[in-house]
Scaffold this motif. Structure first.
Motif, PDB file in Angstrom:
ATOM      1  N   PRO A 244       0.832  -1.212   0.000  1.00  0.00           N
ATOM      2  CA  PRO A 244       0.000   0.000   0.000  1.00  0.00           C
ATOM      3  C   PRO A 244       0.866   1.262   0.000  1.00  0.00           C
ATOM      4  O   PRO A 244       1.922   1.290   0.634  1.00  0.00           O
ATOM      5  CB  PRO A 244      -0.789  -0.104   1.313  1.00  0.00           C
ATOM      6  CG  PRO A 244      -0.665  -1.516   1.753  1.00  0.00           C
ATOM      7  CD  PRO A 244       0.608  -2.052   1.167  1.00  0.00           C
ATOM      8  N   ALA A 245       0.408   2.289  -0.677  1.00  0.00           N
ATOM      9  CA  ALA A 245       1.155   3.547  -0.759  1.00  0.00           C
ATOM     10  C   ALA A 245       1.284   4.199   0.604  1.00  0.00           C
ATOM     11  O   ALA A 245       0.335   4.194   1.396  1.00  0.00           O
ATOM     12  CB  ALA A 245       0.458   4.503  -1.720  1.00  0.00           C
ATOM     13  N   VAL A 246       2.452   4.747   0.880  1.00  0.00           N
ATOM     14  CA  VAL A 246       2.632   5.554   2.079  1.00  0.00           C
ATOM     15  C   VAL A 246       2.007   6.912   1.774  1.00  0.00           C
ATOM     16  O   VAL A 246       2.443   7.608   0.857  1.00  0.00           O
ATOM     17  CB  VAL A 246       4.122   5.695   2.449  1.00  0.00           C
ATOM     18  CG1 VAL A 246       4.299   6.671   3.608  1.00  0.00           C
ATOM     19  CG2 VAL A 246       4.724   4.332   2.790  1.00  0.00           C
ATOM     20  N   THR A 247       0.967   7.272   2.539  1.00  0.00           N
ATOM     21  CA  THR A 247       0.261   8.531   2.298  1.00  0.00           C
ATOM     22  C   THR A 247       0.690   9.635   3.254  1.00  0.00           C
ATOM     23  O   THR A 247       0.374  10.801   3.021  1.00  0.00           O
ATOM     24  CB  THR A 247      -1.264   8.325   2.413  1.00  0.00           C
ATOM     25  OG1 THR A 247      -1.566   7.793   3.711  1.00  0.00           O
ATOM     26  CG2 THR A 247      -1.760   7.363   1.334  1.00  0.00           C
ATOM     27  N   HIS A 248       1.407   9.269   4.318  1.00  0.00           N
ATOM     28  CA  HIS A 248       1.854  10.276   5.296  1.00  0.00           C
ATOM     29  C   HIS A 248       2.989   9.677   6.119  1.00  0.00           C
ATOM     30  O   HIS A 248       2.952   8.499   6.467  1.00  0.00           O
ATOM     31  CB  HIS A 248       0.696  10.647   6.226  1.00  0.00           C
ATOM     32  CG  HIS A 248       0.829  11.994   6.855  1.00  0.00           C
ATOM     33  ND1 HIS A 248      -0.186  12.903   6.861  1.00  0.00           N
ATOM     34  CD2 HIS A 248       1.846  12.597   7.509  1.00  0.00           C
ATOM     35  CE1 HIS A 248       0.197  14.004   7.496  1.00  0.00           C
ATOM     36  NE2 HIS A 248       1.438  13.835   7.897  1.00  0.00           N
ATOM     37  N   VAL A 249       3.973  10.500   6.419  1.00  0.00           N
ATOM     38  CA  VAL A 249       5.039  10.133   7.346  1.00  0.00           C
ATOM     39  C   VAL A 249       4.812  10.985   8.594  1.00  0.00           C
ATOM     40  O   VAL A 249       4.606  12.190   8.485  1.00  0.00           O
ATOM     41  CB  VAL A 249       6.436  10.431   6.756  1.00  0.00           C
ATOM     42  CG1 VAL A 249       7.529  10.119   7.763  1.00  0.00           C
ATOM     43  CG2 VAL A 249       6.650   9.666   5.455  1.00  0.00           C
ATOM     44  N   VAL A 250       4.815  10.344   9.762  1.00  0.00           N
ATOM     45  CA  VAL A 250       4.619  11.069  11.020  1.00  0.00           C
ATOM     46  C   VAL A 250       5.801  10.784  11.932  1.00  0.00           C
ATOM     47  O   VAL A 250       6.173   9.628  12.141  1.00  0.00           O
ATOM     48  CB  VAL A 250       3.299  10.670  11.710  1.00  0.00           C
ATOM     49  CG1 VAL A 250       3.164  11.351  13.072  1.00  0.00           C
ATOM     50  CG2 VAL A 250       2.106  11.011  10.827  1.00  0.00           C
ATOM     51  N   VAL A 251       6.381  11.850  12.473  1.00  0.00           N
ATOM     52  CA  VAL A 251       7.483  11.744  13.420  1.00  0.00           C
ATOM     53  C   VAL A 251       6.998  12.265  14.765  1.00  0.00           C
ATOM     54  O   VAL A 251       6.447  13.366  14.842  1.00  0.00           O
ATOM     55  CB  VAL A 251       8.709  12.562  12.946  1.00  0.00           C
ATOM     56  CG1 VAL A 251       9.797  12.591  14.012  1.00  0.00           C
ATOM     57  CG2 VAL A 251       9.244  11.999  11.638  1.00  0.00           C
ATOM     58  N   GLN A 252       7.206  11.478  15.807  1.00  0.00           N
ATOM     59  CA  GLN A 252       6.929  11.889  17.182  1.00  0.00           C
ATOM     60  C   GLN A 252       8.283  12.070  17.858  1.00  0.00           C
ATOM     61  O   GLN A 252       8.926  11.101  18.243  1.00  0.00           O
ATOM     62  CB  GLN A 252       6.085  10.832  17.920  1.00  0.00           C
ATOM     63  CG  GLN A 252       4.736  10.568  17.295  1.00  0.00           C
ATOM     64  CD  GLN A 252       3.776  11.756  17.395  1.00  0.00           C
ATOM     65  OE1 GLN A 252       4.057  12.781  18.032  1.00  0.00           O
ATOM     66  NE2 GLN A 252       2.645  11.638  16.735  1.00  0.00           N
ATOM     67  N   LYS A 253       8.724  13.324  17.948  1.00  0.00           N
ATOM     68  CA  LYS A 253      10.058  13.590  18.491  1.00  0.00           C
ATOM     69  C   LYS A 253      10.175  13.105  19.939  1.00  0.00           C
ATOM     70  O   LYS A 253      11.198  12.535  20.313  1.00  0.00           O
ATOM     71  CB  LYS A 253      10.379  15.085  18.409  1.00  0.00           C
ATOM     72  CG  LYS A 253      10.686  15.552  16.994  1.00  0.00           C
ATOM     73  CD  LYS A 253      10.826  17.056  16.851  1.00  0.00           C
ATOM     74  CE  LYS A 253      11.806  17.701  17.769  1.00  0.00           C
ATOM     75  NZ  LYS A 253      12.000  19.146  17.498  1.00  0.00           N
ATOM     76  N   GLY A 254       9.172  13.337  20.755  1.00  0.00           N
ATOM     77  CA  GLY A 254       9.233  12.980  22.169  1.00  0.00           C
ATOM     78  C   GLY A 254       9.457  11.498  22.402  1.00  0.00           C
ATOM     79  O   GLY A 254      10.218  11.109  23.288  1.00  0.00           O
ATOM     80  N   SER A 255       8.813  10.660  21.623  1.00  0.00           N
ATOM     81  CA  SER A 255       8.963   9.208  21.788  1.00  0.00           C
ATOM     82  C   SER A 255      10.015   8.631  20.850  1.00  0.00           C
ATOM     83  O   SER A 255      10.231   7.419  20.851  1.00  0.00           O
ATOM     84  CB  SER A 255       7.619   8.503  21.586  1.00  0.00           C
ATOM     85  OG  SER A 255       7.117   8.747  20.283  1.00  0.00           O
TER      86      SER A 255
ATOM     87  N   LEU B 164       9.227   7.181  14.194  1.00  0.00           N
ATOM     88  CA  LEU B 164       8.807   7.583  12.857  1.00  0.00           C
ATOM     89  C   LEU B 164       7.818   6.531  12.381  1.00  0.00           C
ATOM     90  O   LEU B 164       8.080   5.321  12.511  1.00  0.00           O
ATOM     91  CB  LEU B 164      10.001   7.654  11.912  1.00  0.00           C
ATOM     92  CG  LEU B 164       9.717   8.082  10.470  1.00  0.00           C
ATOM     93  CD1 LEU B 164      10.891   8.875   9.928  1.00  0.00           C
ATOM     94  CD2 LEU B 164       9.460   6.898   9.568  1.00  0.00           C
ATOM     95  N   TYR B 165       6.680   6.976  11.859  1.00  0.00           N
ATOM     96  CA  TYR B 165       5.630   6.078  11.377  1.00  0.00           C
ATOM     97  C   TYR B 165       5.374   6.330   9.902  1.00  0.00           C
ATOM     98  O   TYR B 165       5.251   7.482   9.479  1.00  0.00           O
ATOM     99  CB  TYR B 165       4.324   6.309  12.146  1.00  0.00           C
ATOM    100  CG  TYR B 165       4.447   6.077  13.629  1.00  0.00           C
ATOM    101  CD1 TYR B 165       4.324   4.801  14.163  1.00  0.00           C
ATOM    102  CD2 TYR B 165       4.698   7.136  14.492  1.00  0.00           C
ATOM    103  CE1 TYR B 165       4.447   4.587  15.532  1.00  0.00           C
ATOM    104  CE2 TYR B 165       4.816   6.939  15.856  1.00  0.00           C
ATOM    105  CZ  TYR B 165       4.690   5.665  16.366  1.00  0.00           C
ATOM    106  OH  TYR B 165       4.822   5.455  17.720  1.00  0.00           O
ATOM    107  N   LEU B 166       5.262   5.258   9.137  1.00  0.00           N
ATOM    108  CA  LEU B 166       4.815   5.329   7.748  1.00  0.00           C
ATOM    109  C   LEU B 166       3.362   4.879   7.737  1.00  0.00           C
ATOM    110  O   LEU B 166       3.045   3.768   8.167  1.00  0.00           O
ATOM    111  CB  LEU B 166       5.660   4.418   6.856  1.00  0.00           C
ATOM    112  CG  LEU B 166       7.167   4.672   6.848  1.00  0.00           C
ATOM    113  CD1 LEU B 166       7.853   3.745   5.844  1.00  0.00           C
ATOM    114  CD2 LEU B 166       7.491   6.127   6.535  1.00  0.00           C
ATOM    115  N   LEU B 167       2.480   5.771   7.241  1.00  0.00           N
ATOM    116  CA  LEU B 167       1.046   5.499   7.273  1.00  0.00           C
ATOM    117  C   LEU B 167       0.485   5.331   5.877  1.00  0.00           C
ATOM    118  O   LEU B 167       0.911   6.007   4.930  1.00  0.00           O
ATOM    119  CB  LEU B 167       0.299   6.655   7.940  1.00  0.00           C
ATOM    120  CG  LEU B 167       0.709   7.065   9.350  1.00  0.00           C
ATOM    121  CD1 LEU B 167      -0.107   8.275   9.797  1.00  0.00           C
ATOM    122  CD2 LEU B 167       0.532   5.924  10.315  1.00  0.00           C
TER     123      LEU B 167
END
Length: 168
Positions: free
Chosen positions: A33-44, A47-50
């Motif tokens: 499936p296509a990665v539609t958003h990359v999300v980074v949570q600096k505190g934790s 990095l998530y590929l969504l």
């Protein structure tokens, strides 16, 4: 004689093909499936590929050497916060592979200008050189670091134009 020469050449060709297939390439392919958003949570330090709202992959990350807060100026060691775009890739990065984040945006430039400084640039998601593969987490100048194996996967999965949101 002719048969044995043909047999030797055939065996050499087979050996060459076998050896060539054993060599590892840093360029993976991805057909999921296509990665539609990359999300980074600096505190934790994640990095998530969504794909839409579903997490396809999650990675532990390293950040800039001064990880708290939004990047304001060049050289501050902070990783920016906000929404940007994956806008370029570097297959010859000195950090194995890298994909670029569109920092600075208009807001970032205005913030740095108020301070009379340059906002900096060249923010990437990239691999780790040998000296930082010892588990040291926050060592970059503002980039997001993963292992070399992980950047190979990310490089294959994330396309230019994908939004990236970096949260505190």
């Amino acid at each position: 004689m002719r048969f044995s020469r043909f047999l030797i050449l055939a065996l050499l060709a087979l050996l060459a093909l076998t050896l060539a297939s054993c060599g590892s390439s840093k360029f993976e392919t991805y057909n999921g499936p296509a990665v539609t958003h990359v999300v980074v949570q600096k505190g934790s330090r994640k990095l998530y590929l969504l794909h839409d709202q579903r997490v396809l992959r999650a990675y532990d990350i390293g950040l800039g050497f001064a990880p708290t807060g939004h990047k304001r100026v060049e050289g501050d060691g902070k990783t920016p916060e906000g929404t940007y775009i994956i806008d370029r890739r570097n297959p010859n990065s000195r950090f194995h592979l890298s994909i670029g984040v569109s920092y600075p945006n208009v807001f970032d430039r205005a913030l740095a200008e108020e301070l009379g400084k340059s906002p900096g640039g060249d923010i990437f998601i990239h691999g780790r050189p040998k000296q930082y593969q010892n588990g040291l987490r926050d060592w970059t100048w503002g980039c997001i670091a993963v292992t070399d194996e992980e950047i190979e996967e990310i490089y294959a999965m994330v396309r230019d134009g994908t939004p990236i949101t970096i949260n505190p």
